[in-house]
Design an enzyme around this catalytic site. Structure first.
Site, mmCIF file in Angstrom:
data_model
loop_
_atom_site.group_PDB
_atom_site.id
_atom_site.type_symbol
_atom_site.label_atom_id
_atom_site.label_comp_id
_atom_site.label_asym_id
_atom_site.label_seq_id
_atom_site.Cartn_x
_atom_site.Cartn_y
_atom_site.Cartn_z
ATOM 1 N N ASP A 158 1.090 -1.051 -0.121
ATOM 2 C CA ASP A 158 0.624 -0.032 -0.125
ATOM 3 C C ASP A 158 0.465 1.327 0.347
ATOM 4 O O ASP A 158 0.343 2.149 -1.046
ATOM 5 C CB ASP A 158 -0.959 -0.029 0.896
ATOM 6 C CG ASP A 158 -1.604 1.082 0.878
ATOM 7 O OD1 ASP A 158 -2.445 1.601 0.583
ATOM 8 O OD2 ASP A 158 -2.238 1.841 2.736
ATOM 9 N N CYS B 167 -15.340 -7.957 -16.342
ATOM 10 C CA CYS B 167 -16.946 -7.412 -15.188
ATOM 11 C C CYS B 167 -17.841 -6.387 -16.828
ATOM 12 O O CYS B 167 -19.223 -7.101 -16.325
ATOM 13 C CB CYS B 167 -16.831 -5.032 -15.636
ATOM 14 S SG CYS B 167 -15.714 -5.017 -14.217
ATOM 15 N N CYS C 220 -21.358 -0.696 -10.248
ATOM 16 C CA CYS C 220 -20.716 0.266 -9.208
ATOM 17 C C CYS C 220 -21.245 1.508 -9.651
ATOM 18 O O CYS C 220 -21.550 2.369 -8.754
ATOM 19 C CB CYS C 220 -19.405 -0.330 -9.263
ATOM 20 S SG CYS C 220 -18.552 -0.373 -11.216
ATOM 21 N N CYS D 33 -22.650 4.346 -7.191
ATOM 22 C CA CYS D 33 -21.383 5.103 -5.993
ATOM 23 C C CYS D 33 -22.524 6.580 -5.587
ATOM 24 O O CYS D 33 -22.832 7.136 -6.032
ATOM 25 C CB CYS D 33 -20.842 5.282 -6.901
ATOM 26 S SG CYS D 33 -19.144 6.348 -6.065
ATOM 27 N N CYS E 159 -14.632 10.553 -3.879
ATOM 28 C CA CYS E 159 -15.058 8.971 -2.873
ATOM 29 C C CYS E 159 -14.542 9.078 -1.656
ATOM 30 O O CYS E 159 -13.905 9.776 -0.529
ATOM 31 C CB CYS E 159 -13.480 8.432 -3.597
ATOM 32 S SG CYS E 159 -13.830 6.629 -2.640
ATOM 33 N N CYS F 6 -19.775 0.288 -3.736
ATOM 34 C CA CYS F 6 -18.984 -0.390 -5.482
ATOM 35 C C CYS F 6 -18.533 -1.676 -4.886
ATOM 36 O O CYS F 6 -18.571 -1.972 -5.872
ATOM 37 C CB CYS F 6 -17.981 0.955 -5.417
ATOM 38 S SG CYS F 6 -16.078 1.028 -4.856
HETATM 39 FE FE1 SF4 Z 1 -17.277 -4.831 -12.854
HETATM 40 FE FE2 SF4 Z 1 -18.582 -2.362 -11.335
HETATM 41 FE FE3 SF4 Z 1 -19.984 -4.467 -12.021
HETATM 42 FE FE4 SF4 Z 1 -18.422 -5.470 -10.334
HETATM 43 S S1 SF4 Z 1 -19.820 -3.734 -10.220
HETATM 44 S S2 SF4 Z 1 -18.633 -6.175 -12.138
HETATM 45 S S3 SF4 Z 1 -15.990 -3.959 -10.702
HETATM 46 S S4 SF4 Z 1 -18.594 -2.878 -13.311
HETATM 47 FE FE1 SF4 Z 2 -18.040 5.002 -4.652
HETATM 48 FE FE2 SF4 Z 2 -15.778 5.155 -3.684
HETATM 49 FE FE3 SF4 Z 2 -17.756 4.341 -2.021
HETATM 50 FE FE4 SF4 Z 2 -16.933 3.354 -4.521
HETATM 51 S S1 SF4 Z 2 -15.647 3.733 -2.623
HETATM 52 S S2 SF4 Z 2 -18.863 3.589 -3.829
HETATM 53 S S3 SF4 Z 2 -16.028 5.336 -5.285
HETATM 54 S S4 SF4 Z 2 -17.598 6.541 -3.034
#
Ligand code: SF4
Ligand code: SF4
Length: 378
Positions: free
Chosen positions: A134, A188, A194, A198, A214, A243
């Protein structure tokens, strides 16, 4: 040296020390990633927590003399908490994201990488290894993608077929010519779940994140949370899993393979109210070992106040008044003032009026005014 045999021995050994997936990548520059990072920087989409020097992030040879391979590892973490306490009126709770359950993953992965390094050095005494998790220069996800650990999802996570995206990633650069694995095909497909869910529109495109929007990043900042995000944070104290939880590839993925990663429900889903008055020492004792504590208690307390506002938790009004009147930190006083306006009621109103007369800090005053505006809007 039979490098293929060594690779097989490394794979076999990794299984015995609790590494759930391992892959091997060539140490060539991550050229495509470089262009992406430059674009992200130009657009102001970066979090600011990452290594500043893009060249170092994309070129292993700048941080390691003559790299010959990169070993990528993944450890699966749980997605479901056993005996999760309920958050109910009068006794509301916040939540830490799954990647912050149990012992700080930096510590857990470092342990595994250290063991792996020791094993490699026993086999090849002049091996040179450099591990990172990380906070290193390299982009863990880019390495994992190239090493075939998983594909890079539209939600920017690495998704493994076995464990979904609930995996911690780490890597080790070596001077050993270990055969690289093949990257995995993107799976995907047409899905956009996702991006659709969000809460802040931070996923600005498939695989493109504006970290400044985010929630996972915003929960880690120390200043006032910008107004537009205050209603979106919900009860999240640290991180955001939305997400990932909606991702169909994560359906049914819940692995409890590492004792260190088991969440203590009182820590991973703690009561909100006691957080407002927790001392530094208590905070360190209770939360010091989790990754979500790395920015100290202030962002967690600010988020706890916003979570109480989200629940319109009337039982918190007196404690919030207390915080607004006496906390030394303007961000905490001001956020409490805003929360009082959001929750409402006579006591909150009177306290805000009184605070408006007394408060000297212009930022806190602005929050008091915002808090009072909620009453006018009623
Ligand atoms: Fe891909 Fe997002 Fe669907 Fe997961 S939710 S399969 S990351 S497009
Ligand atoms: Fe959206 Fe970030 Fe939460 Fe993912 S982690 S759903 S990109 S706010």
């Amino acid at each position: 040296m039979d490098w293929q045999q060594l690779k097989e021995e490394i794979i076999a050994y990794s299984r015995t020390i609790g590494i759930d997936k391992i892959g091997f990548a060539a140490p060539d520059p991550f050229t495509e990633m470089k262009n992406r990072l430059i674009r992200q920087q130009e657009l102001g989409y970066q979090s600011g927590f990452e290594e500043k020097d893009i060249e170092k992030r994309v070129d292993p040879s700048l941080i390691f003399e003559e790299p010959r391979s990169i070993i990528s590892i993944a450890l699966a973490y749980p997605s479901k908490m056993k005996n999760a306490p309920r958050s109910k009126r009068g006794d509301r709770r916040g939540i830490f994201c799954r990647a912050s359950w149990g012992t700080d993953y930096h510590v857990v992965l470092k342990d595994r990488l250290d063991k792996l390094e020791q094993f490699i050095k026993e086999k090849v005494p002049d091996a040179v290894c450099r591990s990172m998790v990380d906070t290193g220069e390299l982009v863990d996800r880019a390495v994992a993608e190239r090493a075939g650990i998983g594909w890079s999802g539209k939600n920017c996570s690495i998704i493994t077929p076995e464990f979904g995206s609930y995996v911690y990633l780490g890597e080790m650069i070596t001077n050993l010519p270990l055969e690289p694995d093949e990257p995995m095909e993107e799976q995907c497909g047409e899905c956009t779940k996702c991006l659709d869910v969000c809460p802040t529109g931070a996923l600005v495109g498939p695989g493109q994140l504006n970290a400044q929007r985010c929630i996972a990043f915003l929960t880690q900042t120390k200043g006032f949370l910008p107004d537009e995000f205050r209603d979106k944070i919900g009860n999240r104290l640290y991180g955001c899993d939305t997400c990932q939880t909606v991702c169909p590839k994560n359906k049914g993925k819940d692995f409890h393979l590492h004792e260190e990663m088991e969440p203590d429900p009182e820590i991973a889903k703690p009561r909100l109210l006691p957080l407002l008055s927790i001392s530094n020492r208590e905070f360190k004792e209770k939360f010091g070992h989790i990754s979500g504590a790395w920015r100290g208690k202030k962002p967690i307390q600010r988020n706890a106040i916003l979570a109480l506002a989200h629940y319109k938790e009337e039982a918190a009004v007196w404690e919030l008044i207390n915080v607004m009147r006496s906390d030394e930190r303007p961000v905490i006083r001001g956020t409490a003032a805003w929360a009082l306006g959001k929750i409402g009621g006579n006591e909150a109103y009177e306290a805000l009026l009184e605070a408006k007369e007394r408060e000297k800090d212009p930022d806190v005053l602005a929050e008091i005014v915002k808090g009072l505006a909620f009453f006018e809007a009623e």
